[in-house]
Motif scaffolding. Structure first.
Motif, PDB file in Angstrom:
ATOM      1  N   TYR A 177       0.742  -1.262  -0.100  1.00  0.00           N
ATOM      2  CA  TYR A 177      -0.076  -0.065   0.249  1.00  0.00           C
ATOM      3  C   TYR A 177       0.922   1.296   0.146  1.00  0.00           C
ATOM      4  CZ  TYR A 177      -4.167   2.765   1.507  1.00  0.00           C
ATOM      5  OH  TYR A 177      -5.042   3.693   1.848  1.00  0.00           O
ATOM      6  N   PHE A 178       1.015   2.011  -0.894  1.00  0.00           N
ATOM      7  CA  PHE A 178       1.831   3.136  -1.314  1.00  0.00           C
ATOM      8  C   PHE A 178       1.479   4.045  -2.439  1.00  0.00           C
ATOM      9  CE2 PHE A 178       3.740  -0.285  -3.892  1.00  0.00           C
ATOM     10  CZ  PHE A 178       4.081   0.279  -4.860  1.00  0.00           C
ATOM     11  N   LEU A 179       2.047   5.093  -2.085  1.00  0.00           N
ATOM     12  CA  LEU A 179       1.813   6.437  -3.159  1.00  0.00           C
ATOM     13  C   LEU A 179       3.112   6.618  -3.978  1.00  0.00           C
ATOM     14  CD1 LEU A 179      -0.826   8.901  -2.173  1.00  0.00           C
ATOM     15  CD2 LEU A 179      -1.216   6.734  -3.131  1.00  0.00           C
ATOM     16  N   VAL A 180       3.434   6.801  -4.938  1.00  0.00           N
ATOM     17  CA  VAL A 180       4.646   6.748  -5.727  1.00  0.00           C
ATOM     18  C   VAL A 180       4.369   7.907  -6.892  1.00  0.00           C
ATOM     19  CG1 VAL A 180       4.478   4.859  -7.484  1.00  0.00           C
ATOM     20  CG2 VAL A 180       6.581   5.799  -6.601  1.00  0.00           C
ATOM     21  N   THR A 181       5.438   8.930  -6.723  1.00  0.00           N
ATOM     22  CA  THR A 181       5.226   9.882  -7.997  1.00  0.00           C
ATOM     23  C   THR A 181       5.770   8.971  -9.327  1.00  0.00           C
ATOM     24  OG1 THR A 181       7.713  10.381  -7.854  1.00  0.00           O
ATOM     25  CG2 THR A 181       6.042  11.818  -6.427  1.00  0.00           C
ATOM     26  N   ARG A 182       5.236   9.807 -10.274  1.00  0.00           N
ATOM     27  CA  ARG A 182       5.572   9.079 -11.616  1.00  0.00           C
ATOM     28  C   ARG A 182       7.049   9.435 -12.375  1.00  0.00           C
ATOM     29  NH1 ARG A 182       3.263   6.456 -14.981  1.00  0.00           N
ATOM     30  NH2 ARG A 182       1.204   7.213 -14.053  1.00  0.00           N
ATOM     31  N   SER A 183       7.498  10.574 -11.700  1.00  0.00           N
ATOM     32  CA  SER A 183       9.007  10.879 -11.920  1.00  0.00           C
ATOM     33  C   SER A 183       9.781   9.703 -11.491  1.00  0.00           C
ATOM     34  CB  SER A 183       9.338  12.171 -11.641  1.00  0.00           C
ATOM     35  OG  SER A 183       8.987  12.451 -10.308  1.00  0.00           O
ATOM     36  N   PHE A 184       9.701   9.447 -10.080  1.00  0.00           N
ATOM     37  CA  PHE A 184      10.525   8.420  -9.392  1.00  0.00           C
ATOM     38  C   PHE A 184      10.171   7.028 -10.008  1.00  0.00           C
ATOM     39  CE2 PHE A 184      11.248   5.376  -5.967  1.00  0.00           C
ATOM     40  CZ  PHE A 184      12.552   5.442  -6.042  1.00  0.00           C
ATOM     41  N   PHE A 185       9.003   6.734 -10.259  1.00  0.00           N
ATOM     42  CA  PHE A 185       8.674   5.520 -10.692  1.00  0.00           C
ATOM     43  C   PHE A 185       9.328   5.271 -11.925  1.00  0.00           C
ATOM     44  CE2 PHE A 185       6.188   2.112 -12.840  1.00  0.00           C
ATOM     45  CZ  PHE A 185       6.394   1.183 -11.599  1.00  0.00           C
ATOM     46  N   THR A 186       9.397   6.438 -12.936  1.00  0.00           N
ATOM     47  CA  THR A 186      10.143   6.303 -14.111  1.00  0.00           C
ATOM     48  C   THR A 186      11.660   5.998 -13.999  1.00  0.00           C
ATOM     49  OG1 THR A 186       8.389   8.012 -14.878  1.00  0.00           O
ATOM     50  CG2 THR A 186      10.371   7.526 -16.329  1.00  0.00           C
ATOM     51  N   GLU A 187      12.134   6.456 -13.008  1.00  0.00           N
ATOM     52  CA  GLU A 187      13.579   6.555 -12.674  1.00  0.00           C
ATOM     53  C   GLU A 187      13.820   4.808 -12.584  1.00  0.00           C
ATOM     54  OE1 GLU A 187      15.753   8.577  -9.780  1.00  0.00           O
ATOM     55  OE2 GLU A 187      14.102  10.241  -9.939  1.00  0.00           O
ATOM     56  N   VAL A 188      13.021   4.253 -11.765  1.00  0.00           N
ATOM     57  CA  VAL A 188      13.182   2.631 -11.248  1.00  0.00           C
ATOM     58  C   VAL A 188      12.556   1.721 -12.322  1.00  0.00           C
ATOM     59  CG1 VAL A 188      13.304   3.451  -8.973  1.00  0.00           C
ATOM     60  CG2 VAL A 188      11.522   2.569  -9.798  1.00  0.00           C
ATOM     61  N   VAL A 189      11.454   1.893 -13.224  1.00  0.00           N
ATOM     62  CA  VAL A 189      10.926   0.972 -13.615  1.00  0.00           C
ATOM     63  C   VAL A 189      11.645   0.010 -14.537  1.00  0.00           C
ATOM     64  CG1 VAL A 189      10.117   2.229 -15.607  1.00  0.00           C
ATOM     65  CG2 VAL A 189       8.767   0.470 -15.129  1.00  0.00           C
ATOM     66  N   HIS A 190      12.642   0.496 -14.900  1.00  0.00           N
ATOM     67  CA  HIS A 190      13.747  -0.335 -16.047  1.00  0.00           C
ATOM     68  C   HIS A 190      14.597  -1.397 -15.012  1.00  0.00           C
ATOM     69  CE1 HIS A 190      12.397   2.640 -19.068  1.00  0.00           C
ATOM     70  NE2 HIS A 190      12.213   1.368 -19.721  1.00  0.00           N
ATOM     71  N   ASN A 191      14.467  -1.088 -13.946  1.00  0.00           N
ATOM     72  CA  ASN A 191      15.443  -2.091 -13.222  1.00  0.00           C
ATOM     73  C   ASN A 191      14.624  -3.064 -12.474  1.00  0.00           C
ATOM     74  OD1 ASN A 191      17.645  -0.349 -13.890  1.00  0.00           O
ATOM     75  ND2 ASN A 191      17.501   1.089 -12.081  1.00  0.00           N
ATOM     76  N   LEU A 192      13.345  -2.796 -12.324  1.00  0.00           N
ATOM     77  CA  LEU A 192      12.565  -3.655 -11.459  1.00  0.00           C
ATOM     78  C   LEU A 192      12.681  -5.108 -12.043  1.00  0.00           C
ATOM     79  CD1 LEU A 192       9.149  -1.753 -11.091  1.00  0.00           C
ATOM     80  CD2 LEU A 192      10.981  -1.871  -9.503  1.00  0.00           C
ATOM     81  N   GLN A 193      12.629  -5.962 -10.962  1.00  0.00           N
ATOM     82  CA  GLN A 193      12.647  -7.432 -11.546  1.00  0.00           C
ATOM     83  C   GLN A 193      11.179  -7.754 -11.977  1.00  0.00           C
ATOM     84  OE1 GLN A 193      14.502 -10.293  -9.113  1.00  0.00           O
ATOM     85  NE2 GLN A 193      12.751 -11.713  -9.040  1.00  0.00           N
ATOM     86  N   GLY A 194      10.092  -7.337 -11.114  1.00  0.00           N
ATOM     87  CA  GLY A 194       8.681  -7.294 -11.885  1.00  0.00           C
ATOM     88  C   GLY A 194       7.880  -8.661 -11.406  1.00  0.00           C
ATOM     89  N   THR A 195       8.777  -9.569 -10.647  1.00  0.00           N
ATOM     90  CA  THR A 195       7.950 -10.755 -10.231  1.00  0.00           C
ATOM     91  C   THR A 195       7.625 -10.738  -8.658  1.00  0.00           C
ATOM     92  OG1 THR A 195      10.357 -11.755  -9.741  1.00  0.00           O
ATOM     93  CG2 THR A 195       9.331 -12.135 -12.089  1.00  0.00           C
TER      94      THR A 195
END
Ligand SMILES: Nc1nc2c(ncn2[C@@H]2O[C@H](COP(=O)(O)OP(=O)(O)O)[C@@H](O)[C@H]2O)c(=O)[nH]1
Ligand SMILES: [Mg+2]
Length: 398
Positions: A177-195
């Motif tokens: 449960y969290f809120l995140v800014t778009r700009s920060f999410f854009t910084e990390v999204v390509h490094n996410l493992q995503g599983t």
């Protein structure tokens, strides 16, 4: 034609209002909770421009259809229905990416997250210029509620493990449960493992810089409808996440898991050997050969369930897979002994020779198993067969 007409802005009816918040809600069999959740969001987010994006993995209970029926009447509601896919973290990522809002929230559909703290979370995010605000159960104003004691224990264990990859001192890294800014999410999204389940740990472990975060306490509620989807697989996926983030690009987490299973194989081998020698009074040569295959077979099934759970073999493929695993590991054992023997003859100490043999055979067994026994499936996402929910392809662990 008047050129100004062509470049004039779209009429007012098509201009979107600026969204204050987009909520991404992953769902799997949550039909019983949808209506109440939408009602509560409507109540608590009065005065804000918001949207709710439900990301449903084709729930057999028809959750997506139900959300769509709400969406027909309320443009703030949307649904993404994924076919032949499973995975909470990837569902969240796809939901976040589908929105244009500058602030995005992730929350569960089962009403366990207290929606009434959303305005406070949004306020902190904006006022303190943070990257993330987390709804936490372990800080002032928060509690685990009536969460089952074994789940509290698991959560604490997960919390401890997360310290290996998260440099921040989070009170509830297991929170979904969290809120995140778009700009920060854009910084990390390509490094996410995503599983897996724990996208918050993934986000923190993937950040290239210290994360500016805040926490707001809330009391975790008890689920009223539907059941938790947390199972052994979820734990394994979390282990993979932590291992992957901890090891970085150096050693594949799957190889570490494969080697750990190999270590279990040594114990299985010794147990089988003792039983055959002293229980069945078999001669040593036969007992040793049989124990080797017992250990290989045990390892095959553990690897099939854990190390390669996302490519798990079933039915007839289990038999051919076991045969190829036996063949691969037999060569591995031969390479182990031969290589160690050569090093010993060359004058290297026995323990180095032995270790080198083990490394050679582990790398061999892993590579061959990866290539042949549990080879990566071709992208067959367009071939949908009526399969049971728990057999759906989960997002890959690599
Ligand atoms: N899209 C999607 N959502 C999921 C999946 N697994 C769980 N969820 C949703 O994620 C949220 C949290 O899951 P839940 O089973 O309640 O986890 P728990 O609270 O840790 O027991 C709920 O809204 C679930 O419906 C999944 O594989 N795909
Ligand atoms: Mg839940």
């Amino acid at each position: 034609m008047n050129p100004t007409t062509a470049s004039s802005p779209a009429p007012d009816t098509h201009t979107a209002c600026r969204l204050d918040l987009a909520l991404v809600i992953p769902t799997f069999n949550e039909r019983g909770n949808i209506a109440e959740l939408i009602r509560r969001l409507d109540l608590t987010l009065q005065g804000l421009h918001w949207e709710a994006i439900f990301v449903d993995d084709d729930s057999p209970d028809g959750t997506a259809d139900l959300v769509r029926s709400f969406a027909r009447r309320d443009t703030r509601i949307r649904v993404i229905q994924r076919i032949g896919r499973r995975g909470l973290a990837s569902a969240c990522t796809e939901g976040i990416l589908s929105s244009s809002a500058e602030v995005v929230g992730v929350m569960d559909a089962d009403l366990q997250h207290d929606e009434t703290i959303l305005p406070q979370m949004l306020d902190r995010l904006r006022r303190e210029v943070l990257d993330i605000v987390i709804g936490t159960r372990n800080a002032v104003g928060g509690s685990m509620g009536d969460f089952a004691s074994h789940r509290v224990l698991l959560s604490r264990l997960g919390h401890k493990l997360s310290r290996a990859v998260c440099s921040c001192d989070l009170s509830d890294p297991m929170s979904g449960y969290f809120l995140v800014t778009r700009s920060f999410f854009t910084e990390v999204v390509h490094n996410l493992q995503g599983t897996g389940f724990k996208i918050l740990v993934d986000i923190f472990a993937s950040s290239p810089r210290p994360v500016r975060f805040g926490e707001v306490g809330y009391c975790f509620r008890t689920r009223q409808h539907g059941a938790s989807k947390l199972d052994v697989n979820t734990g394994v996926e979390y282990l993979f996440l932590v291992l992957n983030k901890f090891l970085g690009a150096t050693i594949p987490a799957r190889f570490v898991m494969f080697s750990l299973v190999g270590a279990i194989g040594i114990a299985t081998h010794l147990l089988a050997l003792t039983t055959l020698l002293y229980g069945v009074h078999e001669n040593f040569f036969v007992a040793q050969a049989l124990a080797t295959y017992v250990a290989m077979t045990g390892n095959f099934f553990i690897n099939n369930m854990v190390t390669y759970r996302d490519r798990s073999l079933r039915g007839g493929r289990l038999v051919t897979g076991l045969a190829s695993f036996w063949i691969a590991c037999s060569f591995g054992a031969w390479a182990n002994v031969t290589f160690a023997h050569v090093l010993l003859v060359e004058g290297h100490p026995w323990y180095l020779a032995g270790l080198a043999g083990i490394i050679i055979s582990s790398v061999w067994n892993y590579s061959i198993s990866n290539l042949f026994t549990w080879q990566k499936k071709r992208d067959d996402s367009f071939v949908i067969e009526p399969i049971e929910a728990d057999l759906l392809q989960t997002d890959t662990l690599d």
